[in-house]
Structures are given as structure tokens and as C-alpha cells.
Write a protein that holds these residues in place. Structure first.
Motif, short mmCIF file in Angstrom:
data_model
loop_
_atom_site.label_atom_id
_atom_site.label_comp_id
_atom_site.label_asym_id
_atom_site.label_seq_id
_atom_site.Cartn_x
_atom_site.Cartn_y
_atom_site.Cartn_z
N ALA A 53 0.81 -1.22 0.00
CA ALA A 53 0.00 0.00 0.00
C ALA A 53 0.84 1.27 0.00
N SER A 54 2.12 1.17 0.32
CA SER A 54 2.98 2.35 0.27
C SER A 54 3.11 2.90 -1.13
N MET A 55 2.72 2.13 -2.15
CA MET A 55 2.76 2.61 -3.53
C MET A 55 1.84 3.82 -3.73
N PHE A 56 0.82 3.98 -2.90
CA PHE A 56 -0.05 5.15 -3.01
C PHE A 56 0.76 6.42 -2.74
N VAL A 57 1.65 6.37 -1.77
CA VAL A 57 2.51 7.52 -1.49
C VAL A 57 3.60 7.63 -2.56
N GLY A 58 4.19 6.50 -2.91
CA GLY A 58 5.26 6.52 -3.91
C GLY A 58 4.79 7.01 -5.26
N GLY A 59 3.57 6.66 -5.64
CA GLY A 59 3.06 7.11 -6.92
C GLY A 59 2.88 8.62 -6.99
N HIS A 138 17.00 8.85 -23.07
CA HIS A 138 17.37 9.72 -21.95
C HIS A 138 16.14 10.11 -21.14
N LEU A 139 15.06 10.49 -21.81
CA LEU A 139 13.83 10.82 -21.09
C LEU A 139 13.24 9.59 -20.41
N LEU A 140 13.31 8.46 -21.09
CA LEU A 140 12.82 7.22 -20.48
C LEU A 140 13.60 6.89 -19.21
N LEU A 141 14.91 7.15 -19.24
CA LEU A 141 15.72 6.91 -18.05
C LEU A 141 15.27 7.80 -16.90
N TRP A 142 15.00 9.09 -17.18
CA TRP A 142 14.54 9.99 -16.12
C TRP A 142 13.22 9.50 -15.52
N VAL A 143 12.26 9.18 -16.34
CA VAL A 143 10.98 8.70 -15.83
C VAL A 143 11.18 7.45 -14.98
N HIS A 144 12.05 6.56 -15.45
CA HIS A 144 12.30 5.31 -14.73
C HIS A 144 12.92 5.56 -13.36
N VAL A 145 14.00 6.34 -13.31
CA VAL A 145 14.69 6.51 -12.02
C VAL A 145 13.83 7.32 -11.05
N ALA A 146 13.04 8.26 -11.55
CA ALA A 146 12.15 9.02 -10.65
C ALA A 146 11.11 8.10 -10.04
N GLU A 147 10.58 7.18 -10.83
CA GLU A 147 9.60 6.22 -10.31
C GLU A 147 10.25 5.28 -9.29
N VAL A 148 11.36 4.67 -9.67
CA VAL A 148 11.98 3.66 -8.82
C VAL A 148 12.42 4.28 -7.49
N ASP A 149 13.02 5.46 -7.55
CA ASP A 149 13.43 6.13 -6.31
C ASP A 149 12.22 6.43 -5.43
N SER A 150 11.13 6.86 -6.05
CA SER A 150 9.93 7.20 -5.28
C SER A 150 9.29 5.97 -4.67
N PHE A 151 9.15 4.90 -5.46
CA PHE A 151 8.54 3.68 -4.93
C PHE A 151 9.39 3.10 -3.80
N LEU A 152 10.70 3.12 -3.98
CA LEU A 152 11.58 2.54 -2.96
C LEU A 152 11.58 3.37 -1.69
N ARG A 153 11.65 4.69 -1.81
CA ARG A 153 11.65 5.54 -0.61
C ARG A 153 10.33 5.42 0.15
N ALA A 154 9.23 5.37 -0.59
CA ALA A 154 7.93 5.22 0.07
C ALA A 154 7.84 3.88 0.78
#
Length: 288
Positions: A53-59, A138-154
Motif C-alpha cells: 500500500a505504500s505505492m499510493f505515497v510513492g506514486g 534519456h527521457l525514459l531513463l529519467w521517468v524510470h529513475v524518478a519512479e523507482v526512487d519514489s517507490f523505494l523511498r515510500a
């Protein structure tokens, strides 16, 4: 106990319908009950993170962080339906994550192919006359790392079972497998590598009018009934509390470090815990 179970069922059903969309149950059955090999084994770090459920915050945090890249935000502003169909976009995103994490390898690849086909059609022009393309690695990499960092931190802040260092590294490596299939050329495979890539993007990031419009929409004007907005506000505050300090000024986000470490963390934990409880109702078997 029966009344409590009934409340959980109703609340869980309402949350699932909002996030997964009107066809959510059908897609859930296909994703989880179709036999066949999967990209990732049950219980692996990617399944733990994406199933919590932490994905709600991570998203929410991912949307805020991603908005800081001008080209990525321009593509979203011009081609995404977040203003008129925020929940439809959320359902499609959550379905993609579910299929690639839990679905069969064939279904996961089909989902990746569909997204790549959409990206190939998304192009445009920046204010300075330069062009952008959603398929740009390059843009795909940014979207990816922003998501992964957010999901993991949440997950580390609000997840039921935070990962140890080996688990966090494995999570980043597993998400990299999906990223490569989407067109990312060299995604990070460790938590340290993830931090390095994010730091490398800093010179490109800034708060644009499109970014601040999106942030205002996500935080202040979500398409929700009035009764649901306080609970959503807690999740949004939890997401803001996980944003780096340097993002607050360009996105005009509040920064209350003491409150974020105390009140927001407690309320965020309670909100995520309630969602986790509501979503823990037994999943009915697929229709014959």
C-alpha cells in the motif's frame, strides 16, 4: 467482527475500483490467475514493493519528481489525459506495473510493446524550438529513475516490511529489467547507482509553469469527492515529505521538516496502514 469485515470489504472495493478502474477485477484475474512463467518470482523485492500500500505515497511522489524535467513534463502536459482523465491514467499505470510485476511473461511483454508503440507516437516541440520524443532513451531513463526512487523511498518509510540493503539493490536491478525492455539503455542496477543517475539529472531539472500546474492539480485539485479529500491530503503530504529539500522551491512545495518527520509521518503511516488493511480482504476466485 462481521461489521468490521464488511467495512473492510466496502472500503477495499472502493479503493480498488478507483485505482484499477471499472475493469479492474477482470484484469486482476487475468494477471494473477493465468498460468505461465513470470518475469519475477513471488515474494521477490519487486513484488514486495509493488504489491504494498505504500505505492499510493510513492506514486504521488513519482509524479511530483518527474514533473521537474522540462521535456518530460511538456510531453505529459501536451499528450497525457491527467487533467480530464486522471483516474483513467492512474488505472493504466497501475495495470502496467501489475502486469509486468505479477503477470505472465507473455502478458508482460505485450504490455511493454503497447507502451513502446504509444511512446513512438508522442513527439513535440519545446519553447526554445528543440524537439522532444517520449521514446528518447534519456527521457525514459529519467521517468524510470524518478519512479523507482519514489517507490523505494515510500516503501522504506511506509511499507509493511522495509527491504535490507541487498533487497533494495535487487529491487533496483529487477526494475531495470523492465526498463531495458521499454527502451532505457543503461538503467541503474543498485541503490547507489540509482542515486548517482538521479544526481546526474540535477542540471536539467527546473520548475516550469507546466510542472507547477501539474503539481497544483495533483496536490490541490484531485478529482475526488469532498469526503475523500482529507485522506488523500494525508497521502499527498506524506509524498511531499519524501521529496528532496532542493525540489521545494522550484515546485513551490511547503517545507516543514519537523512536522514532516513527526506529524506527517504518523498520519501517513496510519493512512497507508488503513489502505493495507482494506486491501487485505480475500480476493474472490476468477469467474468460471
Amino acid at each position: 467482527m462481521t461489521d468490521l469485515s464488511g467495512l473492510r470489504d466496502r472500503l477495499g472495493g472502493a479503493i480498488f475500483h478507483r485505482v484499477a478502474g471499472p475493469d479492474g477485477a477482470r484484469h486482476r484475474d487475468r494477471i494473477h490467475h493465468t498460468p505461465g512463467p513470470r518475469w519475477f518470482e513471488p515474494g521477490s523485492p519487486i513484488a514486495q514493493v509493488h504489491g504494498d500500500a505504500s505505492m499510493f505515497v510513492g506514486g504521488i511522489r513519482a509524479l511530483l519528481l518527474q514533473s521537474l524535467h522540462p521535456a518530460a513534463m511538456r510531453a505529459v502536459s501536451e499528450h497525457s489525459g491527467y487533467r480530464g482523465d486522471m483516474w483513467g491514467r492512474l488505472a493504466r499505470t497501475s495495470r502496467f506495473l501489475a502486469v509486468t510485476t505479477f503477470g505472465t511473461a507473455a502478458d508482460a511483454q505485450q504490455a511493454v510493446d503497447a507502451v513502446r508503440a504509444i511512446h513512438d507516437r508522442i513527439t513535440g516541440t519545446m519553447a526554445d524550438g528543440s524537439s522532444y520524443a517520449a521514446s528518447d532513451p534519456h527521457l525514459l531513463l529519467w521517468v524510470h529513475v524518478a519512479e523507482v526512487d519514489s517507490f523505494l523511498r515510500a516503501h522504506q518509510a511506509y511499507g509493511a516490511e522495509p527491504l535490507d540493503q541487498a533487497g533494495r539493490d535487487r529491487y533496483v536491478a529487477q526494475t531495470a529489467e523492465v526498463a531495458r525492455r521499454l527502451g532505457v539503455l543503461d538503467p541503474p542496477t543498485t541503490e547507489a547507482g540509482l542515486a548517482d543517475v538521479l544526481a546526474g539529472f540535477r542540471p536539467e531539472l527546473r520548475g516550469t509553469p507546466e510542472a507547477r500546474e501539474a503539481v497544483g492539480y495533483v496536490l490541490l485539485r484531485p478529482p475526488l469527492p469532498l469526503l475523500a479529500r482529507p485522506a488523500y491530503g494525508v497521502l499527498a503530504a506524506a509524498a511531499v515529505g519524501l521529496m528532496p529539500a532542493w525540489t521545494r522551491v522550484p515546485l513551490r512545495l511547503p517545507w516543514l521538516p519537523v512536522a514532516e518527520r513527526t506529524v506527517v509521518r504518523v498520519l501517513g503511516g496510519a493512512a497507508v496502514g488503513t489502505i493495507r488493511w482494506a486491501m487485505s480482504a480475500p480476493v474472490p476466485p476468477p469467474a468460471a
